[in-house]
Write a protein that holds these residues in place. Structure first.
Motif, PDB file in Angstrom:
ATOM      1  N   THR A 181       7.975  33.140  -3.536  1.00 28.72           N
ATOM      2  CA  THR A 181       9.256  32.874  -4.193  1.00 28.72           C
ATOM      3  C   THR A 181       9.397  31.411  -4.593  1.00 28.72           C
ATOM      4  OG1 THR A 181      10.352  32.530  -2.053  1.00 28.72           O
ATOM      5  CG2 THR A 181      10.487  34.742  -3.051  1.00 28.72           C
ATOM      6  N   ASP A 182       8.735  30.486  -3.884  1.00 27.54           N
ATOM      7  CA  ASP A 182       8.937  29.040  -4.073  1.00 27.54           C
ATOM      8  C   ASP A 182      10.417  28.697  -3.899  1.00 27.54           C
ATOM      9  OD1 ASP A 182       7.746  26.546  -4.340  1.00 27.54           O
ATOM     10  OD2 ASP A 182       8.077  26.443  -6.495  1.00 27.54           O
ATOM     11  N   CYS A 183      11.110  29.493  -3.098  1.00 22.87           N
ATOM     12  CA  CYS A 183      12.540  29.266  -2.884  1.00 22.87           C
ATOM     13  C   CYS A 183      12.780  27.874  -2.270  1.00 22.87           C
ATOM     14  CB  CYS A 183      13.098  30.359  -1.969  1.00 22.87           C
ATOM     15  SG  CYS A 183      12.340  30.422  -0.329  1.00 22.87           S
ATOM     16  N   PRO A 184      13.888  27.230  -2.623  1.00 21.75           N
ATOM     17  CA  PRO A 184      15.065  27.745  -3.329  1.00 21.75           C
ATOM     18  C   PRO A 184      14.963  27.718  -4.861  1.00 21.75           C
ATOM     19  CG  PRO A 184      15.460  25.485  -2.689  1.00 21.75           C
ATOM     20  CD  PRO A 184      14.107  25.856  -2.135  1.00 21.75           C
ATOM     21  N   TYR A 185      13.749  27.536  -5.367  1.00 19.10           N
ATOM     22  CA  TYR A 185      13.541  27.479  -6.813  1.00 19.10           C
ATOM     23  C   TYR A 185      12.957  28.808  -7.324  1.00 19.10           C
ATOM     24  CZ  TYR A 185      13.343  22.779  -4.852  1.00 19.10           C
ATOM     25  OH  TYR A 185      13.594  21.652  -4.111  1.00 19.10           O
ATOM     26  N   CYS A 186      12.733  28.868  -8.619  1.00 18.86           N
ATOM     27  CA  CYS A 186      11.865  29.868  -9.253  1.00 18.86           C
ATOM     28  C   CYS A 186      12.322  31.321  -9.144  1.00 18.86           C
ATOM     29  CB  CYS A 186      10.424  29.735  -8.742  1.00 18.86           C
ATOM     30  SG  CYS A 186       9.610  28.238  -9.340  1.00 18.86           S
ATOM     31  N   GLU A 187      13.616  31.579  -9.166  1.00 19.60           N
ATOM     32  CA  GLU A 187      14.078  32.959  -9.248  1.00 19.60           C
ATOM     33  C   GLU A 187      13.828  33.515 -10.650  1.00 19.60           C
ATOM     34  OE1 GLU A 187      17.906  30.582 -10.174  1.00 19.60           O
ATOM     35  OE2 GLU A 187      15.953  30.267  -9.214  1.00 19.60           O
ATOM     36  N   ILE A 188      13.771  34.822 -10.774  1.00 24.78           N
ATOM     37  CA  ILE A 188      13.696  35.464 -12.091  1.00 24.78           C
ATOM     38  C   ILE A 188      15.108  35.447 -12.683  1.00 24.78           C
ATOM     39  CG2 ILE A 188      13.269  37.612 -13.331  1.00 24.78           C
ATOM     40  CD1 ILE A 188      11.098  38.263 -11.350  1.00 24.78           C
ATOM     41  N   ARG A 189      15.247  34.861 -13.843  1.00 23.47           N
ATOM     42  CA  ARG A 189      16.557  34.724 -14.488  1.00 23.47           C
ATOM     43  C   ARG A 189      16.684  35.708 -15.663  1.00 23.47           C
ATOM     44  NH1 ARG A 189      17.129  28.075 -14.653  1.00 23.47           N
ATOM     45  NH2 ARG A 189      16.994  27.767 -12.381  1.00 23.47           N
ATOM     46  N   PRO A 190      17.914  35.989 -16.064  1.00 21.19           N
ATOM     47  CA  PRO A 190      18.114  36.912 -17.192  1.00 21.19           C
ATOM     48  C   PRO A 190      17.428  36.481 -18.479  1.00 21.19           C
ATOM     49  CG  PRO A 190      20.164  36.622 -15.992  1.00 21.19           C
ATOM     50  CD  PRO A 190      19.187  35.633 -15.412  1.00 21.19           C
ATOM     51  N   THR A 191      17.175  35.177 -18.633  1.00 17.06           N
ATOM     52  CA  THR A 191      16.505  34.682 -19.838  1.00 17.06           C
ATOM     53  C   THR A 191      14.990  34.845 -19.787  1.00 17.06           C
ATOM     54  OG1 THR A 191      16.495  32.455 -18.864  1.00 17.06           O
ATOM     55  CG2 THR A 191      18.317  33.004 -20.348  1.00 17.06           C
ATOM     56  N   HIS A 192      14.442  35.218 -18.651  1.00 17.16           N
ATOM     57  CA  HIS A 192      12.990  35.343 -18.513  1.00 17.16           C
ATOM     58  C   HIS A 192      12.496  36.650 -19.143  1.00 17.16           C
ATOM     59  CE1 HIS A 192      12.719  32.505 -14.750  1.00 17.16           C
ATOM     60  NE2 HIS A 192      13.199  31.905 -15.828  1.00 17.16           N
ATOM     61  N   ALA A 193      11.308  36.591 -19.692  1.00 16.54           N
ATOM     62  CA  ALA A 193      10.699  37.785 -20.292  1.00 16.54           C
ATOM     63  C   ALA A 193      10.541  38.907 -19.270  1.00 16.54           C
ATOM     64  CB  ALA A 193       9.351  37.426 -20.908  1.00 16.54           C
ATOM     65  N   SER A 194      10.370  38.544 -18.008  1.00 18.04           N
ATOM     66  CA  SER A 194      10.163  39.547 -16.956  1.00 18.04           C
ATOM     67  C   SER A 194      11.444  40.271 -16.558  1.00 18.04           C
ATOM     68  CB  SER A 194       9.563  38.881 -15.720  1.00 18.04           C
ATOM     69  OG  SER A 194      10.386  37.804 -15.279  1.00 18.04           O
TER      70      SER A 194
END
Length: 312
Positions: free
Chosen positions: A230-243
């Protein structure tokens, strides 16, 4: 028992990159206490999502010490020890200089072999040269190869826009370490192939899945060379991501999130990624490789314990 509960309890996942020493996981944001320490709730949500172990990232000497202290309090947490490329400017300021700094890293590993599973985070980051210039990063990245050779540990690696320097140094020092993973991969199909040709594994998180080019690169990586994080607290999948569009039929439902000002212990905090969201990354990997989530999880777990043999 529900089907969802059976899936949750039978799946085994390892988050290879969790920045759990970040103060936000204790409710502190930029020096201000916004809400109570909720690390226990975060770890509980991670377990419910199927996480059986996590690697707590050490970004410098002091952070590596704190990572180990945290791991001693939780049997399923393990630490990395090293100096992130953007932190390498501190090495020369350490009493005794670089030699003493890396000797301290090596001693820290020696004193905690039951909890330290990798050397790192280390590598090169040319996107953030304002933190540490190129010559400094290069000098101290190389020292990590010697640390890996001395300890016999695998490498936990960082590579950002390095114009061939990262691959060159990996090739020149490949005989000094047995295994390694390039975490938070965001490169192209060709860059992935270059890393695979070096015998490296590749770690995927939400930042790895932003664009269609990213998805093509991740799809090109064989499942037996992937790890998940996850690399948390960073790098969440966001609505703008292709995934993000691939999450529509995901089996796992993300817990509700609230702004930190409206914190409640059963909810995630908006914009603070946490380990349980690894299930979103798992789902995307499964879709890209035409597998079900359980099969992909089994592959990822096997890859991880093969490289990080200290995880039990």
């Amino acid at each position: 028992m529900t089907a969802r509960h059976i899936l949750r309890t039978s799946m085994k996942l390892i988050d290879i990159g969790a920045n759990l020493t970040d103060p936000v996981f204790r409710g502190e944001y930029r020096g201000n206490q916004a809400h109570p320490d909720d690390l226990a709730q975060i770890l509980s949500r991670a377990r419910e999502a199927g996480i059986v172990a996590m690697m707590v990232t050490g970004g410098n000497l002091e952070e590596s010490r704190r990572a180990i202290e945290m791991c001693r309090q939780h049997t399923h947490l393990y630490a990395t020890v090293g100096c992130h490329p953007t932190r390498t400017s501190e090495v020369s300021k350490y009493p005794g200089g670089a030699q003493a700094y890396f000797a301290a890293l090596q001693q820290l590993i020696a004193d905690n072999r039951d909890k330290v599973v990798a050397v790192g985070e280390c590598g090169l980051d040319y996107d953030r040269l304002h933190f540490s210039d190129k010559p400094t990063q290069l000098e101290h990245f190389v020292r990590h190869f010697d640390l890996a050779h001395a300890t016999g540990l695998p490498l936990f690696l960082h590579d950002r826009n390095t114009q061939g320097d990262f691959a060159r140094l990996m090739k020149e020092n490949r005989l000094k370490f047995a295994e390694g993973v390039v975490h938070s991969f965001t490169g192209s199909v060709d860059e992935a192939r270059e890393l695979l040709d070096l015998g490296l594994f590749i770690g995927i998180n939400g930042c790895s899945l932003k664009t269609e080019e990213n998805l093509a690169a991740v799809r090109s990586i064989p499942a037996d060379r992937l790890m998940i994080e996850t690399d948390c607290p960073y790098c969440e999948i966001r609505p703008t991501h292709a995934s993000h569009k691939l999450l529509q039929n995901a089996e796992w439902e993300q817990p509700e999130s609230k702004r930190k000002e409206r914190w409640s212990e059963e909810c995630m905090v908006k914009s603070r990624n946490e380990p349980c969201t690894i299930r979103q990354v798992l789902h995307v990997l499964a879709v890209l490789h035409n597998m079900d989530e359980a099969e992909m999880a089994t592959r990822l777990y096997a890859n991880t314990v093969r490289v990080f043999t200290g995880i039990s």
